[in-house]
Scaffold this active site. Structure first.
Site, mmCIF file in Angstrom:
data_model
loop_
_atom_site.group_PDB
_atom_site.id
_atom_site.type_symbol
_atom_site.label_atom_id
_atom_site.label_comp_id
_atom_site.label_asym_id
_atom_site.label_seq_id
_atom_site.Cartn_x
_atom_site.Cartn_y
_atom_site.Cartn_z
ATOM 1 N N ARG A 30 0.762 -1.152 0.262
ATOM 2 C CA ARG A 30 -0.070 0.078 -0.060
ATOM 3 C C ARG A 30 1.048 1.217 -0.063
ATOM 4 O O ARG A 30 0.592 2.325 0.484
ATOM 5 C CB ARG A 30 -1.057 0.053 1.215
ATOM 6 C CG ARG A 30 -2.055 -0.965 1.282
ATOM 7 C CD ARG A 30 -3.142 -0.358 0.504
ATOM 8 N NE ARG A 30 -4.040 -1.515 0.188
ATOM 9 C CZ ARG A 30 -5.416 -1.731 0.779
ATOM 10 N NH1 ARG A 30 -5.864 -1.044 1.855
ATOM 11 N NH2 ARG A 30 -6.058 -2.697 0.498
ATOM 12 N N ARG A 34 -3.444 6.447 1.134
ATOM 13 C CA ARG A 34 -4.059 7.714 1.635
ATOM 14 C C ARG A 34 -3.208 8.604 2.741
ATOM 15 O O ARG A 34 -3.387 9.312 3.341
ATOM 16 C CB ARG A 34 -5.479 7.294 2.497
ATOM 17 C CG ARG A 34 -6.441 6.975 1.345
ATOM 18 C CD ARG A 34 -7.543 6.436 2.049
ATOM 19 N NE ARG A 34 -7.270 4.968 2.296
ATOM 20 C CZ ARG A 34 -8.079 4.131 2.864
ATOM 21 N NH1 ARG A 34 -9.132 4.606 3.318
ATOM 22 N NH2 ARG A 34 -7.732 2.821 3.160
ATOM 23 N N ARG A 43 -6.557 11.003 -6.140
ATOM 24 C CA ARG A 43 -7.686 10.302 -5.919
ATOM 25 C C ARG A 43 -8.697 11.297 -5.738
ATOM 26 O O ARG A 43 -10.005 11.076 -6.680
ATOM 27 C CB ARG A 43 -7.683 9.469 -4.752
ATOM 28 C CG ARG A 43 -8.790 8.795 -4.355
ATOM 29 C CD ARG A 43 -8.665 8.330 -3.077
ATOM 30 N NE ARG A 43 -9.632 7.096 -2.396
ATOM 31 C CZ ARG A 43 -10.929 7.451 -2.027
ATOM 32 N NH1 ARG A 43 -11.173 8.797 -2.128
ATOM 33 N NH2 ARG A 43 -11.575 6.552 -1.459
ATOM 34 N N ASP A 80 -6.966 -3.092 -7.545
ATOM 35 C CA ASP A 80 -7.113 -3.838 -6.344
ATOM 36 C C ASP A 80 -7.694 -5.424 -6.530
ATOM 37 O O ASP A 80 -8.026 -5.745 -7.920
ATOM 38 C CB ASP A 80 -8.599 -3.128 -6.005
ATOM 39 C CG ASP A 80 -8.715 -3.586 -4.436
ATOM 40 O OD1 ASP A 80 -8.283 -2.877 -3.598
ATOM 41 O OD2 ASP A 80 -9.698 -4.500 -4.044
ATOM 42 N N TYR A 157 -14.499 -12.426 -0.354
ATOM 43 C CA TYR A 157 -15.342 -11.332 -0.814
ATOM 44 C C TYR A 157 -16.420 -11.653 -1.551
ATOM 45 O O TYR A 157 -17.709 -11.178 -1.424
ATOM 46 C CB TYR A 157 -14.275 -10.404 -1.321
ATOM 47 C CG TYR A 157 -13.322 -9.704 -0.416
ATOM 48 C CD1 TYR A 157 -13.730 -8.617 0.400
ATOM 49 C CD2 TYR A 157 -11.926 -10.471 -0.323
ATOM 50 C CE1 TYR A 157 -12.842 -8.268 1.433
ATOM 51 C CE2 TYR A 157 -11.138 -9.828 0.740
ATOM 52 C CZ TYR A 157 -11.697 -8.794 1.550
ATOM 53 O OH TYR A 157 -10.796 -8.174 2.308
HETATM 54 O O1 CP3 Z 1 0.038 -2.010 -2.351
HETATM 55 C C1 CP3 Z 1 -0.383 -1.180 -3.213
HETATM 56 O O2 CP3 Z 1 -0.038 0.072 -3.106
HETATM 57 C C2 CP3 Z 1 -0.869 -1.693 -4.536
HETATM 58 C C3 CP3 Z 1 -2.338 -1.472 -4.622
HETATM 59 C C4 CP3 Z 1 -3.349 -2.399 -3.912
HETATM 60 C C5 CP3 Z 1 -4.391 -1.905 -3.327
HETATM 61 N N1 CP3 Z 1 -5.305 -2.905 -2.870
HETATM 62 C C6 CP3 Z 1 -4.793 -0.242 -3.131
HETATM 63 C C7 CP3 Z 1 -6.156 -0.053 -2.606
HETATM 64 C C8 CP3 Z 1 -3.355 -3.710 -3.453
HETATM 65 C C9 CP3 Z 1 -2.085 -4.475 -3.691
HETATM 66 C C10 CP3 Z 1 -4.549 -4.024 -3.043
HETATM 67 C C11 CP3 Z 1 -4.687 -5.334 -2.565
HETATM 68 C C12 CP3 Z 1 -6.001 -5.596 -1.750
HETATM 69 N N2 CP3 Z 1 -7.384 -5.097 -1.707
HETATM 70 C C13 CP3 Z 1 -6.065 -6.826 -0.659
HETATM 71 C C14 CP3 Z 1 -4.897 -7.782 -0.382
HETATM 72 C C15 CP3 Z 1 -3.991 -7.041 0.763
HETATM 73 C C16 CP3 Z 1 -4.431 -6.793 2.244
HETATM 74 O O3 CP3 Z 1 -4.647 -5.658 2.432
HETATM 75 O O4 CP3 Z 1 -4.864 -7.598 2.679
HETATM 76 C C17 CP3 Z 1 -7.467 -6.741 -0.145
HETATM 77 C C18 CP3 Z 1 -8.019 -7.678 0.850
HETATM 78 C C19 CP3 Z 1 -8.099 -5.621 -0.832
HETATM 79 C C20 CP3 Z 1 -9.504 -5.456 -0.966
HETATM 80 C C21 CP3 Z 1 -9.860 -3.918 -0.321
HETATM 81 N N3 CP3 Z 1 -9.376 -2.817 -1.089
HETATM 82 C C22 CP3 Z 1 -10.326 -3.549 0.930
HETATM 83 C C23 CP3 Z 1 -10.484 -4.426 2.010
HETATM 84 C C24 CP3 Z 1 -10.158 -2.217 0.825
HETATM 85 C C25 CP3 Z 1 -10.743 -1.215 1.982
HETATM 86 C C26 CP3 Z 1 -9.718 -1.194 3.170
HETATM 87 C C27 CP3 Z 1 -9.249 0.227 3.001
HETATM 88 O O5 CP3 Z 1 -8.027 0.467 3.239
HETATM 89 O O6 CP3 Z 1 -10.183 1.316 2.960
HETATM 90 C C28 CP3 Z 1 -9.564 -1.727 -0.288
HETATM 91 C C29 CP3 Z 1 -9.499 -0.323 -0.894
HETATM 92 C C30 CP3 Z 1 -8.146 -0.118 -1.295
HETATM 93 N N4 CP3 Z 1 -7.366 -0.689 -2.154
HETATM 94 C C31 CP3 Z 1 -7.514 1.238 -0.957
HETATM 95 C C32 CP3 Z 1 -6.047 1.264 -1.768
HETATM 96 C C33 CP3 Z 1 -5.005 2.253 -1.744
HETATM 97 C C34 CP3 Z 1 -7.814 2.389 -0.367
HETATM 98 C C35 CP3 Z 1 -9.014 3.200 -1.107
HETATM 99 C C36 CP3 Z 1 -9.139 4.568 -0.818
HETATM 100 O O7 CP3 Z 1 -8.419 5.402 -1.538
HETATM 101 O O8 CP3 Z 1 -10.018 4.977 -0.327
#
Ligand code: CP3
Length: 350
Positions: A30, A34, A43, A80, A157
């Site tokens: 990540r 944010r 964003r 994602d 999911y």
């Molecule tokens: O690592 C990176 O920077 C690459 C991009 C990336 C994102 N999600 C961007 C993201 C990667 C590799 C993921 C993987 C992901 N997504 C996983 C596996 C890794 C982990 O965290 O266990 C999972 C379970 C998801 C599903 C997901 N996406 C969830 C549960 C959420 C909400 C949680 C949160 O942090 O808000 C997301 C949203 C998400 N994916 C964000 C980002 C940067 C936040 C979204 C935003 O900008 O509001």
């Protein structure tokens, strides 16, 4: 496809090929997120998170932001894991402050209604465009990592329609309707092979499989639903793209981390912060490169604890191939200055 020998100026590729480097290369899960003001600005420009994922120019821009700011050794494609269910036909949306929501797949009819494999690229094409832009724009020393969720984690999911603390709905379907559950795992597995293969063709040099919920599987379930689907994906990708390394992340696997390199066929196993680095050196790194495993809360709290924990992990894993990373994604409340402190500590500049 790029040959490892031709790109061995890239530290990440050297570690993935099994080399023990004097200083481990670094990236952060990540890292585009944010906690960075420039991410929040882009964003906002995109409108919402999914619009950002599907906008190749802006997705490439947020991928590059942490590379410019910190000089990480790898960039991870901004996308994602839930784009694959969406490409298969599930509805997907994000509720601010809560997380993802999806239409659910729990019956044979719903499974049958998913889109055919070759249709997924209609949705996913912008992601390959992002990879192409990054491949052209990244500095020569920076490795580009593509990724997907593992079949089990993506299935949790798709079955529950949201994140769940214990993956209860997925366990229930597995135990009550094995044919539908197995069918869903197979569909995700096939889609993931195709998706990652397209990312590699577009320029991804490494791919990572996120099995974020592997920790809720034990024994035969861990073998059948975490390890085996990832092994199927790795085997298929190695046939299509020999020499492209794969990182597997069976998060929360605990003692089940032992033997996972060989069982999955992965070049690197990422470890979360639930296992001690000294234990990892003895029981997991013997199988190949490891990636991890600083607690992401240190990126919030910083200070001496960050420095000493970072040094302890670097030292514990210095006897074999290691890529420094967090145990899980950096959180929105992290302080960007602590990320710099972590990097300076790993590189011996602190
Ligand atoms: O690592 C990176 O920077 C690459 C991009 C990336 C994102 N999600 C961007 C993201 C990667 C590799 C993921 C993987 C992901 N997504 C996983 C596996 C890794 C982990 O965290 O266990 C999972 C379970 C998801 C599903 C997901 N996406 C969830 C549960 C959420 C909400 C949680 C949160 O942090 O808000 C997301 C949203 C998400 N994916 C964000 C980002 C940067 C936040 C979204 C935003 O900008 O509001």
């Amino acid at each position: 496809m790029k040959d490892i020998a031709m790109t061995s100026d890239k530290k990440i590729l050297r570690a993935l090929a099994g080399e023990t480097l004097p200083t481990p290369p670094i990236w952060m899960m990540r890292q585009a997120g944010r906690y960075l003001p420039e991410y929040k600005a882009t964003r906002a420009q995109a409108g919402d998170f999914l619009s950002l994922c599907y906008n190749p120019e802006l997705a490439a821009e947020v991928t590059l932001q942490p590379i410019r700011r910190y000089g990480f050794d790898a960039a991870i494609l901004f996308a994602d894991i839930l784009l694959v269910p969406q490409a298969l036909g599930a509805d997907l949306w994000f509720v601010t402050g809560e997380g993802p929501r999806l239409s659910t797949i729990t019956t044979a009819d719903e499974l049958a209604a998913l889109k055919p494999l070759d249709a997924i690229h209609d949705t996913l094409n912008p992601i390959y465009e992002t990879v192409k832009i990054l491949s052209a724009e990244l500095p020569a020393e920076t490795t580009l990592i593509g990724f997907a969720g593992s079949p089990w984690t993506v299935a949790t999911y798709m079955i529950a329609g949201q994140g769940t603390p214990d993956q209860g709905p997925a366990h229930l379907l597995k135990d009550e309707n094995r044919p539908v559950f197995d069918g869903l795992i197979n569909r995700i597995t096939e889609a993931t092979i195709s998706y990652l293969s397209m990312q590699i063709q577009a320029g991804a040099e490494v791919v990572k499989l996120f099995d974020s919920w592997a920790g809720s599987l034990q024994g035969d379930d861990f073998l059948n639903y975490s390890i085996k689907p990832m092994q199927r994906i790795v085997t298929a990708l190695k046939e299509l793209h020999p020499g492209v390394p794969v990182i597997a992340f069976p998060r929360g696997a605990g003692e089940q981390y032992i033997g996972t390199h060989a069982a999955i066929g992965a070049d690197c196993v990422a470890v979360d912060d639930g296992v001690d680095a000294a234990w990892v050196a003895e029981h997991v790194q013997t199988g190949g490169c490891v990636q991890g495993n600083l607690k992401s809360s240190h990126m919030v709290t910083g200070g001496d604890a960050l420095v000493s924990e970072t040094r302890r992990i670097v030292d514990a894993l210095s006897g074999g191939p290691h890529i420094f990373n967090l145990g899980h994604g950096i959180t929105p409340d992290a302080n960007p200055e602590n990320v710099q402190l972590m990097i300076d500590t790993v590189r011996g500049n602190a």
